[in-house]
Design an enzyme around this catalytic site. Structure first.
Site, PDB file in Angstrom:
ATOM      1  N   GLU A 170      21.955  52.986  19.226  1.00  0.00           N
ATOM      2  CA  GLU A 170      22.558  52.121  18.202  1.00  0.00           C
ATOM      3  C   GLU A 170      23.302  52.981  17.200  1.00  0.00           C
ATOM      4  O   GLU A 170      22.772  53.995  16.725  1.00  0.00           O
ATOM      5  CB  GLU A 170      21.511  51.305  17.440  1.00  0.00           C
ATOM      6  CG  GLU A 170      20.900  50.194  18.231  1.00  0.00           C
ATOM      7  CD  GLU A 170      19.976  49.309  17.400  1.00  0.00           C
ATOM      8  OE1 GLU A 170      20.198  49.152  16.189  1.00  0.00           O
ATOM      9  OE2 GLU A 170      19.018  48.788  17.998  1.00  0.00           O
ATOM     10  N   GLU A 194      12.783  50.482  17.511  1.00  0.00           N
ATOM     11  CA  GLU A 194      12.500  50.992  16.175  1.00  0.00           C
ATOM     12  C   GLU A 194      11.024  50.860  15.816  1.00  0.00           C
ATOM     13  O   GLU A 194      10.636  50.113  14.921  1.00  0.00           O
ATOM     14  CB  GLU A 194      13.378  50.275  15.140  1.00  0.00           C
ATOM     15  CG  GLU A 194      14.847  50.504  15.419  1.00  0.00           C
ATOM     16  CD  GLU A 194      15.807  49.963  14.375  1.00  0.00           C
ATOM     17  OE1 GLU A 194      16.919  50.488  14.254  1.00  0.00           O
ATOM     18  OE2 GLU A 194      15.456  49.007  13.677  1.00  0.00           O
TER      19      GLU A 194
HETATM   20  C1  BG6 Z   1      18.650  47.914  14.018  1.00  0.00           C
HETATM   21  C2  BG6 Z   1      18.117  46.887  14.953  1.00  0.00           C
HETATM   22  O1  BG6 Z   1      17.760  48.013  12.985  1.00  0.00           O
HETATM   23  O2  BG6 Z   1      19.824  47.696  13.328  1.00  0.00           O
HETATM   24  C3  BG6 Z   1      19.103  45.809  15.344  1.00  0.00           C
HETATM   25  O3  BG6 Z   1      17.554  47.465  16.091  1.00  0.00           O
HETATM   26  C4  BG6 Z   1      19.932  45.457  14.142  1.00  0.00           C
HETATM   27  O4  BG6 Z   1      18.379  44.730  15.864  1.00  0.00           O
HETATM   28  C5  BG6 Z   1      20.721  46.681  13.713  1.00  0.00           C
HETATM   29  O5  BG6 Z   1      20.782  44.365  14.345  1.00  0.00           O
HETATM   30  C6  BG6 Z   1      21.672  46.465  12.547  1.00  0.00           C
HETATM   31  O6  BG6 Z   1      21.000  45.883  11.497  1.00  0.00           O
HETATM   32  P1  BG6 Z   1      21.542  44.539  10.833  1.00  0.00           P
HETATM   33  O7  BG6 Z   1      20.521  44.181   9.835  1.00  0.00           O
HETATM   34  O8  BG6 Z   1      22.860  44.880  10.242  1.00  0.00           O
HETATM   35  O9  BG6 Z   1      21.656  43.558  11.945  1.00  0.00           O
END
Ligand code: BG6
Length: 470
Positions: free
Chosen positions: A368, A176
């Site tokens: 993701e 990101e």
């Molecule tokens: C992304 C990141 O922003 O979202 C992860 O690459 C992160 O590291 C994921 O865990 C989900 O966000 P969060 O804050 O719910 O863990």
């Protein structure tokens, strides 16, 4: 509709700092996330000045993936994963970050991890830097605002590209990368109270773009088989109304929040709208002779991205806002909202896949996607996470439409936190994403025992049927 390709990479994703734990084992140094406190819903974490007694740091133990990875990979294999995404903790290889020689114990750990993945039929997908830079580089050098970081990072890249040649083919340079302007602390740019904070953040962004472009060149030179991608957080914005002002504002937010980063890394140059934007902010980024040529030579092979939710944009100040990943937005009345305020929008995934593909026509990788939910375990130790299945099902349907009807090129799909892990944003364990439940709470209590949720068998059937049996 025909089917997704046989070699489509179904899998799951984690990051070293959120899962491994063992924060001082194997010669590891401290990373920024080792000094990130535990926040909670609506309360962000903060980075402390070194480790303080009486403060709980959830990443220190994570979910103990460092010790339990064999059992965890066995579960992923049981689900049929074709790939598995994780990161290499920079501090296991270079504990301070500026050493010349790497730490053999750290290198050996990832050798074993990748061997185990390959043995179990999973293609490793590796993020080189996932929010876990050495703390020392932030404290002593001022993080990525300092140009010297480029050399330290490239030294790290050279070591891992050479060591894991033949084992790892899919890489991403920075997780990101757009977080550098929204949350510069993650790039080691600390102290928001200083007047030059914005200046340092933009300078850090330039250094990361340059480092990424040089890493792409290096990775290709070391192994022409390498596929090296960028990784962006997609901040999808819709106009709240058809008012032209709202349409323009939503587009502007898409541009500055997301497309600027892919434009730079896919096309290899700063677009004119970014040059104008930076000028308007009164910021002067120090670009040295030769930097722009290097950026041109280091275009990425694919776009890796995260997608969780979307939000709206409007010029009307009297509207309800909602949370989101790193950036909040205006609430879209047509969408449901998760407990953490992230709006659920499966069609937004098809939308962004198409926006990217129209713009660049290169392959993409959804690295993701997922739903953070406070799962409740029943008396039999089971989590009936139908809400997660529904979220993923809808997103996979839209993903398939983008590939099979719209013709976008997609390498694979790795839902986030395929095993529960520490939340990056809040440090909570109770914001769970996994197919596998991990017995640990927000205060660090629990046996760390793993158990399959209902979504485990569901995802297994999705992979086995190549996305047909949803
Ligand atoms: C992304 C990141 O922003 O979202 C992860 O690459 C992160 O590291 C994921 O865990 C989900 O966000 P969060 O804050 O719910 O863990």
């Amino acid at each position: 509709m025909s089917q997704l390709d046989k070699d489509f990479l179904w899998g799951g994703a984690i990051a070293a700092n959120q899962a491994e734990g063992a924060y001082l084992e194997g010669g590891k140094g401290l990373s920024l996330m080792d000094v990130a406190t535990a926040g909670k819903k609506g309360v962000s974490r903060h980075i402390t000045d070194g480790i303080q007694d009486d403060v709980y740091y959830p990443n220190h133990e994570g979910i103990d993936f460092y010790h339990q990875y064999k059992e965890d990979l066995a579960l992923f294999e049981e689900m049929g994963f074709k790939c598995f995404r994780t990161s290499i903790a920079w501090t296991r290889i270079f504990p301070h970050g500026d050493e010349d020689e790497p730490n053999e114990e750290g290198l050996k750990y990832y050798d074993d991890l990748f061997d185990e993945m390959i043995k179990r039929g999973m293609e490793p997908v590796v993020t080189i830097s996932h929010y876990e830079m050495p703390l020392y580089l932030a404290q002593k050098y001022g993080g990525w605002a300092n140009r010297q970081l480029i050399d330290f990072y490239l030294n790290f890249c050279e070591v891992i590209f050479k060591r894991y040649k033949g084992k790892v083919k899919y890489w991403m340079t920075f997780n990101e990368i757009n977080s550098v302007v929204f949350m510069p602390e993650i790039a080691g740019v600390l102290d928001r109270t200083q007047d030059d904070f914005k200046q340092r953040s933009y300078q850090a962004a330039h250094h990361q773009f340059l480092a990424s472009a040089k890493a792409v060149q290096l990775g290709h030179a070391i192994d022409p088989e390498n596929k090296i991608g960028c990784m962006v957080l997609t901040l999808v914005k819709y106009p709240l109304t058809a008012k032209p002002e709202d349409v323009l504002l939503a587009e502007e937010k898409m541009r500055y929040g997301t497309f600027a980063f892919t434009d730079i890394q896919v096309r290899g140059h700063y677009p004119r709208y970014i040059q104008k934007y930076v000028e308007r902010q009164g910021i002067k980024v120090d670009i040295k002779p030769g930097d722009l040529e290097e950026m041109k030579k280091g275009c990425v092979d694919y776009i890796g991205f995260s997608y969780y939710s979307s939000s709206a944009a409007t010029t009307d100040p009297h509207v309800e806002t909602t949370g989101g990943n790193l950036v909040s937005g205006v609430k879209n009345p047509y969408l449901p909202t998760s407990e953490w305020g992230w709006q659920i929008d499966a069609k937004g995934l098809r939308y962004i896949l198409n926006r990217f593909y129209e713009r660049y026509e290169i392959p993409m990788f959804i690295v993701e996607n997922g739903l953070g939910y406070n799962d409740q375990i029943d008396e039999n130790g089971y989590v009936k996470d139908d809400y997660r299945i529904e979220y993923l099902r809808q997103h996979i349907i839209e993903m398939k439409k983008a590939v099979l009807e719209d013709g976008v090129e997609l390498i694979g799909y790795t839902p986030w936190g395929c095993i529960d892990l520490v939340s990056a944003g809040t440090g909570e364990m109770s914001k769970r994403y996994g197919f596998i439940y991990v017995d640990r709470d927000d205060l660090g209590n629990g046996s760390l025992k793993r158990s399959k949720k209902k979504s485990f068998d569901w995802y297994k059937q999705v992979i086995a049927s190549q996305g047909e049996d949803l």
